[in-house]
Design a protein around this motif. Structure first.
Motif, mmCIF file in Angstrom:
data_model
loop_
_atom_site.group_PDB
_atom_site.id
_atom_site.type_symbol
_atom_site.label_atom_id
_atom_site.label_comp_id
_atom_site.label_asym_id
_atom_site.label_seq_id
_atom_site.Cartn_x
_atom_site.Cartn_y
_atom_site.Cartn_z
ATOM 1 N N LEU A 99 0.846 -1.059 0.163
ATOM 2 C CA LEU A 99 0.076 0.103 -0.004
ATOM 3 C C LEU A 99 0.925 1.179 0.078
ATOM 4 O O LEU A 99 1.902 1.362 0.669
ATOM 5 N N THR A 140 -7.116 -1.200 -2.717
ATOM 6 C CA THR A 140 -6.523 -1.044 -1.259
ATOM 7 C C THR A 140 -6.336 0.182 -0.926
ATOM 8 O O THR A 140 -6.435 0.305 0.319
ATOM 9 N N THR A 141 -5.903 0.991 -1.434
ATOM 10 C CA THR A 141 -5.775 2.479 -1.070
ATOM 11 C C THR A 141 -6.977 3.022 -0.521
ATOM 12 O O THR A 141 -7.195 3.664 0.372
ATOM 13 N N GLU A 157 -7.884 1.607 2.776
ATOM 14 C CA GLU A 157 -6.926 2.232 3.733
ATOM 15 C C GLU A 157 -7.569 3.529 4.169
ATOM 16 O O GLU A 157 -7.703 4.031 5.342
ATOM 17 N N ARG A 179 -10.744 3.306 6.291
ATOM 18 C CA ARG A 179 -10.337 2.570 7.719
ATOM 19 C C ARG A 179 -9.791 4.207 8.384
ATOM 20 O O ARG A 179 -10.048 4.343 9.775
ATOM 21 N N LEU A 180 -8.838 5.100 7.847
ATOM 22 C CA LEU A 180 -8.303 5.931 8.498
ATOM 23 C C LEU A 180 -9.446 7.044 8.748
ATOM 24 O O LEU A 180 -9.311 7.797 9.828
#
Length: 84
Positions: A20, A71-72, A75, A78-79
């Protein structure tokens, strides 16, 4: 490689090997092609036939780019969720 689909192998390999990093640069980012070349070398070393590799070769850079974007995105979500 008997018994394993090359597409399945790609996604297993991608999960373990594509780091990532960041979103792709729209102007000729070299990472998808670099990862595609790495995957081909690994697939061949794992016993996939030239025909197996040929069946996926043209789509690999696109598949890598899509995997990297997904995937980015995950993420980033998620952040954001972590900060809420």
């Amino acid at each position: 490689m008997a018994g394993k689909d090359i597409y399945e192998f790609f996604y297993e390999w991608a999960e373990e090997n594509i780091e990532l990093q960041s979103y792709l640069d729209e102007e000729g980012d070299p990472r998808p092609k670099q990862y595609a070349e790495q995957f081909i070398a690994v697939a061949e070393s794992e016993g996939f036939t030239p025909e197996d590799v040929a069946s996926i070769r043209d789509r690999l850079p696109e598949m890598v780019a899509k995997y990297m974007d997904q995937t980015t995105d995950a993420e980033v979500r998620r952040l954001v969720d972590e900060n809420d």
